[in-house]
Design a protein around this motif. Structure first.
Motif, PDB file in Angstrom:
ATOM      1  N   SER A  84      -7.785  16.224 -25.201  1.00  0.00           N
ATOM      2  CA  SER A  84      -9.417  15.811 -25.128  1.00  0.00           C
ATOM      3  C   SER A  84     -10.380  15.720 -26.448  1.00  0.00           C
ATOM      4  CB  SER A  84      -9.730  16.498 -23.898  1.00  0.00           C
ATOM      5  OG  SER A  84     -10.709  16.927 -22.955  1.00  0.00           O
ATOM      6  N   SER A  85     -11.617  15.493 -25.376  1.00  0.00           N
ATOM      7  CA  SER A  85     -12.680  16.056 -26.096  1.00  0.00           C
ATOM      8  C   SER A  85     -13.061  17.766 -26.312  1.00  0.00           C
ATOM      9  CB  SER A  85     -14.180  15.443 -25.383  1.00  0.00           C
ATOM     10  OG  SER A  85     -14.385  15.475 -25.123  1.00  0.00           O
ATOM     11  N   GLU A  86     -12.588  17.980 -25.265  1.00  0.00           N
ATOM     12  CA  GLU A  86     -12.990  19.770 -25.187  1.00  0.00           C
ATOM     13  C   GLU A  86     -12.108  20.068 -25.233  1.00  0.00           C
ATOM     14  OE1 GLU A  86     -15.456  20.738 -24.329  1.00  0.00           O
ATOM     15  OE2 GLU A  86     -16.808  19.416 -24.042  1.00  0.00           O
ATOM     16  N   PRO A 141     -15.211  14.136 -30.271  1.00  0.00           N
ATOM     17  CA  PRO A 141     -13.988  14.229 -29.679  1.00  0.00           C
ATOM     18  C   PRO A 141     -13.281  14.680 -30.296  1.00  0.00           C
ATOM     19  CG  PRO A 141     -14.966  11.895 -30.958  1.00  0.00           C
ATOM     20  CD  PRO A 141     -15.548  12.874 -30.556  1.00  0.00           C
ATOM     21  N   GLN A 143     -10.054  15.430 -30.007  1.00  0.00           N
ATOM     22  CA  GLN A 143      -8.674  14.873 -30.369  1.00  0.00           C
ATOM     23  C   GLN A 143      -9.033  13.976 -31.314  1.00  0.00           C
ATOM     24  OE1 GLN A 143     -11.134  14.334 -28.000  1.00  0.00           O
ATOM     25  NE2 GLN A 143     -10.899  12.363 -26.974  1.00  0.00           N
TER      26      GLN A 143
END
Lengths: 198, 1007, 452
Positions: A84-86, A141, A143
């Motif tokens: 994920s971006s987070e 992002p 990831q």
């Protein structure tokens, strides 16, 4: 993504290992030459925390112990960074996975771990202070970057976290656009504006 | 984080690792990430921060029961999309469905229980107090008249209400202002059964609509629109010609706008017209005669075209022609409802249309009986009238209201009666008129926060699950409250699950209940029940009764203009009025937003000496309203039309004190067939006032040409694959050299770093033959892209922010009477040779490698040169800070800001913004594809507008990939580019509207 | 205009204007200010402060306070920008070009014209900054090396503008200062107190030796030659802001010459507007004679004719070109809701100046003054029509329907710009010789020997 149950299991495993390591480290073993590369990193004992770089967190969580000395991989806690971006902040449950058992060796450690346990019992999560901050119009992002730089790519921006008692933003990681661009130029990846800004 | 909901609770809802967590910052482009990181105590299973979690549920904005997918980010619902698995809407959604989020986060929601104090005002109390009072009242009132008033409802909650009422001996009343009652009564009249059959629009070849606005406000709009689009779509080389639509009614609604022909029959004579059509078919034996029809021979005999021509105002020749084409089309379908069913003889009209269907042989083919829509659940108006009476007589000790707002749609009589009720309890989310008059208000959960199921169609059970924690902690599901009163353990969820266990047991399937339940939750319900057996309907109509039913007319002097009251496309009966997205959405026909209007024909207007914007006083026997005039050819001369939906006295900041309430013009007395008449004779008086209409309609400068193109059916059918009737404009002589130079430049670009190698070129194709102008895409765009609503005042000053506007051009006949209209989307065309790019001094507007006109908000300094230079005028400027918390122009007052899409920057004042084909979705898909070491698949990226379009008119994809759907459509002979002569090389291809030959090509300027 | 009767110290105009008379008369203009002067200065500062307040409001709440709409994205601010740039023109024209052509009559008026130029450019330069949406990021328009590797877009006419205006400002300022040196030196010797210091500095220690004069005249000549092309370039570039766009009514090849002529026209008109009151205020009738005004008037007539021709050409091409959008735009311009603006422009700029054919009017100061005011108004409206009306009548997309309704913010900032301009101008004429002493003397007959 690994489920909680799995993670807790792995957690317990880690604790066992970590505990073992800790004892080993504390047992004086003159046989092993101190400078040998094989020597596992031992996080220093810190008496004066005031001098440390970076903001003071509600709990004195030491990456140098967890990631350095105990060699817990980053993604054990920040477990969504590759998908994920987070990156994901570990839930308090994740902490308790180990600290149910581990209560610290020194007085100062015990004090900090007690904080975690009280937080858990009081159902009140600690409010960590954000160290790496990007404005909302700049998209990062995670990831994609893990994919490109590999599992240990973290250090490129976050510095050698495994040696940081307290997280601080490395001087070279300005998190400013020029700094991003430089890397994108070196690696010949897109510099299109709408890759990050939309 | 601003106050309102306190920080800790906010974060509990939010869960949170930043990304759009905090409120919008007043300065800088927000919403900014939080400065603090508050971890979960226990991470929710399967939720990945920064990545959307999708929950399947059911839309409850109307009774159609469309399946929805709710995108949840960090514990917040941020977008609603159609659920492709649902047979109702096939993944599509209308504007009202899109706007459900604003009901969830509405700043004016009831947040705590309220009770009327000694001072007569509603004051907050605790739930314990509230429940205690409720309990007392119930015990006190038992046997003295307890009434539970609800709206259209089916399923678990519905039955629980009945169960509870049974336990305490109360009465149940259902009330919907638009309850399709005439439809049911008409069917009863014709077939002896009130069931509403299934209309198979997809199979129809010739649709005759008698007032039924099936594309927008009638029964099952999304499903109907999708089906009709299939029937009407033009595919080169398709054997059967596209379906033809003829609309009969006093004014053109969205359905009428998409008609090929408009028969503006005198209001109330639609039934006779239907019988006349049937007469011709029977007379000429155009369809196999049915036994039942024989019984009606005399009735039909009396309705020869010549006989009814004068009365209906439709020439006999036209009737003959329409009848022939209708019967010979092979798959005729006549639908009656909406406007035509709202007269005192509405039921008769519906019955007459049923006769027409029967005579034309549509029954059993395009009209399938047996598969009844649960319209009964909408209740009967007579019951409501009775309730009003009982209230007035003080015969009701306790009135409980949920999901109905009669205080708005019924006139003063009901409100006075309401005061007579000893105690009124309202389960409500917003403080609407009825709730405001209640003695005890119990804050209900929004449908997106609670459990329930419903039966929108026979053999279909839709599930509804909470997609997030309640926005306001102190709200409680009405179901839980009732269960409490029943003394049942466990909450409503347990109750629902129990019902499903039962269902599972009956189904006797081998899979475990958990599997069964999870599957249902993931799909959004049980969709494979099947329609049930269709049965042949016998035409049992009694000619005399039918004759009588047709005669009932509107009272009042005939010289007075007839005023028809029609449901507003998105505000409907007024329940949409508290949602700024719906208020700001221009009505598809009138293009007016934020206020109501009265439609007047140009001739009538000239006779009365009024122009658009003049405020007139409409007075009916029941009441009077002051309404601004909208002069339009889309209403028949001598008739005026007003929409419902506005004129609230409560219902929150967006609805209150806006324009007028059309319901006040209507009499309360039920008609002969039990329903309410939605037409009245009115006197019209000029008030001398004038107001500027909040309209986005284009001015009359004659340059619609080049914006929309149309083709006669014959011409379209004759087109070969290689033909390009419109492309000759592509590069005019004088621009040839420039074009070639540009081509070289583009080619050379592929050597340059960023632009090197193969790149996609994102493009869009819009099929105008499918587009109905319903405007669902506009609201979807607002929802996806954090577009600010600016309100009436700024809209009248030409400052709307809608990235996507729908331009409506009338298609007029030789007499200048519109027979329909072409609607066309206008959004950024992502020009390959864009005028906006070179003029930007800071590269905020620039060309991306994948062919978009990038707009970098954080780089924009706001010289607005790009907007001046854009010939399509699709760039919008932030004149104010629409995201400033508490600011004068705040478009997202707490907690509305929670629906902001974290993937899209909220623009600050002084910044230019525009459509970029939902670039955040493009980048998202590219990220995913990259993780899976593949390229983006065709159809993987779907912009919000294309995703929601009920008629599937919009297709997105890569123009550089010859296999992609969009490339194929872009190469279609019907394809053209808007203002192609400017050599801007747009990435948006429009496919010309195909029209049946007998309709003149449009002078698009006339509107 | 409250022009006080000249103070008693005015030397009676002698039969023959002598060097000494010139020096004294002009030096006297620097004497203690009259009440009228203070009134004017006060008015100017007042207007300026109004403008500043409006600007602050717009900074806080956004440009929405002004009358903009979709699609009228540029309006009064850009109109004022072009207007002031135009005003700035005649300055260089009169001082540089006429100097090269050795036309003697310029000497009495060029100082005023030059000062006007500098202050007008200073005013114009403010508007692009005021009108952008995020004024606090104005520096992004300036090319400067930065960490992000971002540069402005040199393809954008707005960037060309920046350079054109910048250059013009620099050169015209140098020109003004250089021309001032001998005069400042002359008044320095009469001045006392802080002014003495000021002149000491600005006179650059001028002693009036032959050596100095030779260098001075040479330098002045070269600078004049250097400045001349700017007269043409600046406004051509400004015109490209519009000509480079595809908006019908903007996109025209005629724009560069059309704008330059218009600019000179408005500039000369403004010179007249300013000279008349100064002449009265400082009673310089003897030095600034009707002859000067007549020449200015002739220049006005000429440029006015060119402008008139441009108007005709525009409409002719719109019809002759056959482009439906062009035609629509110009039809809208003449007969649309803004017809009054177009016709004001045409009457003030093309018809009224025809009166200048008559010598009676050319030599009647009052008539010239009134006429010049009309031309100023007309030229302001010319820019208004080109910018606002073309945008409002944008014929490509019929579904953009926002009109333009100016608000207090528009007018306030515009008033402020006039205040700003006149404030500087008034301060200048009171502290520096408004008429060139040295050059006026040049055109006088030299004194006969022995009589001095």
């Amino acid at each position: 993504m690994i489920t909680l149950r799995q993670r807790t299991r792995v957690g317990v495993l880690w604790c066992a290992l970590a505990a073992g390591r800790l004892l080993a480290a504390q047992a004086p073993s003159p046989a092993t030459p101190p400078a040998a590369p094989a020597t596992p990193f031992v996080a220093p004992v810190i008496d004066d925390t005031a001098g440390l770089a970076g903001p003071r967190q509600p709990i004195f969580f030491r990456h140098d112990i967890h990631a350095g000395q105990d060699e817990i991989p980053c993604q054990y806690c920040h477990n969504t960074v590759a998908v994920s971006s987070e990156p994901g902040m570990p839930s308090l449950q994740t902490c308790m996975g180990c600290h149910l058992i581990i209560s610290g060796t020194t007085a100062s450690h015990r004090a900090e771990i007690t904080k975690v346990r009280t937080a858990w019992s009081e159902r009140k999560a600690p409010e960590w202070l954000r160290v790496f901050w990007l404005p909302q119009f700049a998209r990062f992002p995670h990831q994609r970057h893990i994919k490109a730089l590999g599992q240990d790519g973290c250090t490129l921006c976050h510095g050698d976290v495994a040696r940081m008692p307290q997280i601080a933003q490395p001087k070279e990681s300005t998190l400013l656009m020029g700094w991003c661009i430089r890397c994108h130029v070196e690696r010949a990846v897109s510099r299109d504006c709408t890759v990050c800004h939309y | 984080m601003s106050d309102g909901i306190n920080r800790r609770r906010f974060l509990k809802v939010l869960g949170v690792t930043g990304g759009g967590a905090a409120a919008i910052s007043a300065c800088g482009i927000g919403p900014e990430p939080t400065r603090k990181l508050i971890p979960y105590l226990v991470a929710p299973e399967g939720q990945i921060p920064g990545t959307a979690t999708i929950y399947a549920s059911t839309c409850r904005e109307c009774a159609a029961g469309c399946g929805i997918h709710v995108r949840v980010r960090e514990g917040h619902a941020v977008k609603i999309e159609g659920n492709a698995e649902s047979p109702v809407n096939r993944g599509r959604l209308c504007a009202r469905g899109q706007a459900a989020l604003q009901g969830l986060y509405n700043p004016d929601r009831v947040r705590t229980p309220l009770a009327r104090g000694a001072d007569g005002h509603l004051a907050p109390i605790t739930w314990d107090e509230a429940l205690q009072r409720l309990d007392e009242q119930v015990r006190g009132a038992s046997e003295q008249g307890i009434v539970f008033l609800t709206g259209h409802d089916t399923g678990a909650m519905d039955e629980l209400v009945d169960e509870w009422l049974a336990s305490i001996g109360g009465r149940r009343v259902r009330y919907e202002p638009f309850a399709y009652e005439a439809l049911r009564e008409g069917n009863r009249l014709a077939f002896g059964s009130a069931d509403v059959p299934h209309y198979d629009l997809a199979a129809a070849k010739y649709v005759l609509s008698f007032g039924a606005d099936f594309l927008d406000t009638w029964l099952d709009p999304v499903a109907f629109q999708n089906a009709f689009a299939r029937a009407r779509a033009f595919e080169a080389g398709r054997a059967v010609s596209p379906a033809r639509l003829v609309y009969v009614g006093p004014r053109l609604p969205v359905t009428g706008m998409n008609a090929d022909e408009w028969l503006a029959a005198v209001p109330g004579t639609e039934g006779k017209l239907a019988l006349a059509l049937a007469h011709v078919i029977a007379r000429d034996g155009l369809a196999p005669a049915s036994a039942d029809a024989g019984r009606l021979a005399d009735l039909l005999a009396d309705h020869a075209p010549a006989a009814v021509a004068a009365e209906t105002g439709v020439p006999a020749a036209v009737i003959e022609r329409v009848a022939r084409d209708f019967a010979r089309s092979g798959a005729p379908l006549a639908v009656a409802g909406g406007m035509a069913a709202h007269y005192p003889n509405g039921a008769g009209i519906v019955a007459a249309v049923n006769v027409l269907n029967h005579v034309a042989g549509a029954s059993g083919k395009t009209v399938r009986h047996g598969a009844a829509l649960p319209a009964e659940a909408a209740g009967r108006y007579a019951d409501m009238a009775e309730l009003t009476g009982d209230l007035a007589d003080g015969a009701v000790a306790l009135l409980l209201v949920r999901g109905a707002n009669p205080a708005h749609s019924l006139s003063g009589a009901f409100i006075q009666a309401l005061d007579k009720a000893r105690f009124v309890v309202s389960f409500a989310t917003t403080l609407d008129e009825t709730t405001a008059a209640a003695d005890l208000v119990l804050p209900d959960l929004h449908p997106l926060e609670q459990w329930n199921d419903s039966r929108p169609r026979p053999g279909l059970t839709a599930l509804q699950q909470p997609v997030m924690q309640p926005v306001f902690a102190d709200c409680r599901a009405a179901g839980d409250v009732l269960l409490g009163l029943l003394g049942r353990p466990g909450g409503f969820r347990a109750h629902l699950e129990a019902r499903w266990r039962e269902r599972h047991r009956r189904a006797g399937s081998r899979e475990s209940f958990d599997a069964f339940w999870m599957a249902a939750l993931q799909r959004g319900g049980l969709y494979d029940g099947g329609e049930g057996a269709a049965r042949a309907a016998r035409l049992t109509a009694d000619p005399a009764a039918l004759r009588a039913a047709l005669e009932a007319g509107i009272g009042g002097p005939v010289e007075q203009p007839m005023c028809v009251v029609f449901p507003h496309p998105v505000l409907h009966d007024g329940r949409g009025a508290d949602k700024p997205w719906l208020q700001e959405l221009p009505d598809p026909v009138s293009k007016i937003a934020w206020h109501a209007w009265v439609e007047v024909h140009p001739d009538t207007a000239a006779a009365w000496g009024v122009v658009s914007g003049d405020v007139v006083l409409l007075t009916s026997p029941a009441g009077a309203v002051r309404a601004p005039v909208w002069v339009t050819p889309s209403v028949r001369p001598g008739t005026v039309a007003v929409p419902t939906g506005q004129g609230h006295v409560a219902s929150g900041r967006y609805a209150r004190d806006r324009s007028f309430n059309a319901f006040t013009l209507l009499a309360d007395a039920p008609t002969a067939w039990g329903g309410r008449a939605f037409a009245a004779r009115v006197t019209v008086a000029r008030t001398g006032d004038h107001r500027r209409l909040a309209s986005v309609e284009g001015n009359s400068r004659p340059h619609g040409k080049g914006s929309v193109e149309t083709l006669g059916l014959a011409a379209a059918a004759a087109l070969g694959a290689a033909d390009h009737p419109f492309h000759h404009e592509e590069t005019p002589e004088y621009a040839r050299e420039a074009a070639e130079h540009w081509a070289d430049a583009q080619y050379r670009k592929t050597e340059l770093g960023n632009y090197a190698g193969d790149q996609p070129r994102w493009g869009l194709a819009v099929d105008l033959t499918r587009c109905t102008g319903c405007s669902a895409c506009v609201t979807a765009c607002y929802a996806e892209n954090n577009i600010a609503t600016v309100g009436e005042e700024l809209l009248t000053r030409g400052r709307e922010m809608s990235w996507l506007r729908i331009e409506r051009y009338w298609l007029t006949d030789d007499h200048g009477t519109p027979q329909g209209a072409v609607s066309s989307l206008m959004m950024c065309q992502q020009c390959g040779n864009a005028p906006c790019e070179p003029v930007c001094p800071v590269y905020a507007a620039y060309h991306t490698p994948d062919g978009l006109n990038g707009q970098v908000y954080n780089r924009c300094v706001g010289t607005r040169y790009c907007a001046n230079n854009c010939p399509y005028k699709v760039r919008y400027f932030n004149w104010y800070n629409y995201a400033e918390v508490g600011g004068a122009w705040d478009a997202f007052p707490d907690p509305l800001h929670l629906l902001l899409n974290p993937d899209v920057t909220v623009r600050e004042k002084g910044v230019m913004e525009k459509c970029t084909f939902c670039v955040q979705r493009i980048r998202g898909a590219q990220n995913t594809a990259r993780l899976e070491d593949r390229t983006v698949r065709d159809g993987e990226i779907v912009p919000a507008c294309a995703q929601t379009c009920p008629s599937e008119a919009i297709v997105f994809g890569d123009l550089n990939d010859p296999q992609s759907r969009v490339s194929v459509m872009a190469g279609d002979p019907r394809g053209y580019h808007v203002l192609a002569g400017l050599n801007t090389k747009p990435a948006v291809t429009y496919l010309a509207r195909v029209m049946h030959a007998d309709l003149g090509a449009p002078p698009p300027a006339e509107h | 205009m409250t022009a006080p009767s000249a103070p008693p110290s005015v030397p009676a105009a002698p039969a023959r204007v002598t060097y000494d008379y010139v020096t004294r008369t002009i030096a006297r203009t620097l004497g203690d200010p009259s009440r009228g002067y203070y009134l004017l200065l006060g008015a100017a500062v007042g207007l300026l402060s109004i403008g500043i307040v409006c600007l602050l409001f717009m900074l806080r709440y956004g440009l929405g306070l002004a009358g903009y709409s979709h699609p009228v994205y540029w309006a009064v601010f850009i109109t004022c920008f072009v207007f002031w740039v135009g005003i700035a023109h005649s300055g260089t024209l009169i001082s540089a070009i006429l100097f090269l052509f050795r036309s003697g009559w310029r000497t009495a008026v060029y100082r005023t014209a030059e000062a006007m130029t500098v202050f007008a450019v200073m005013t114009a330069g403010l508007f692009p900054l005021i009108h952008i949406g995020r004024q606090w990021y104005f520096y992004w328009l300036i090319p400067y090396p930065n960490d992000s590797g971002l540069w402005p877009n040199f393809k954008s006419p707005l960037i060309w503008d920046e350079f054109a205006i910048g250059t013009y400002f620099t050169v015209s300022t140098c020109f003004l200062i250089l021309g001032l040196i001998p005069d400042v030196a002359a008044v320095r010797d009469l001045a006392t107190g802080w002014r003495r210091k000021l002149y000491d500095i600005t006179a650059l220690g001028w002693r009036g030796s032959n050596e100095e004069w030779r260098h001075f005249t040479r330098g002045y000549l070269y600078l004049a030659a250097l400045a001349t092309p700017l007269v043409l370039s600046v406004h051509s570039v400004v015109s490209w802001d519009f000509a480079m766009a595809i908006v019908p009514g903007w996109h025209a090849t005629i724009f560069a010459p059309y704008f330059v002529a218009g600019a000179i026209y408005s500039g000369v008109a403004m010179v007249i507007t300013l000279l008349v009151p100064i002449r009265r205020l400082f009673s310089l009738e003897v030095l600034i004679t009707e002859h000067h005004f007549e020449n200015l008037a002739k220049l006005c007539l000429l440029t006015g004719m060119i402008v008139g021709y441009a108007y005709t050409a525009e409409y002719f091409i719109a019809w002759f070109g056959g482009n439906p959008y062009e035609r629509a735009a110009f039809w809208y311009r003449a007969f649309g809701p803004y017809w009054w603006a177009s016709w004001t422009m045409i009457i003030c700029n093309a018809f009224l100046p025809q009166l200048l054919w008559f010598k009676k009017i050319r030599t009647n100061i009052t008539a010239l003054f009134v006429l010049s005011i009309f031309v100023n108004i007309g030229m302001w409206f010319e820019r208004f029509v080109i910018i606002v009306v073309s945008l409002a009548g944008e014929p490509y997309s019929p579904w953009t329907n926002g009109g333009y309704n100016p608000t207090w913010a528009d007018w306030g900032v515009m008033a402020g710009s006039f205040g700003w301009f006149f404030m500087w101008f008034l301060l200048f004429v009171k502290n520096f010789p408004a008429v060139s002493i040295a050059e006026v003397k040049e055109v006088l007959a030299p004194p006969q020997a022995g009589r001095h």
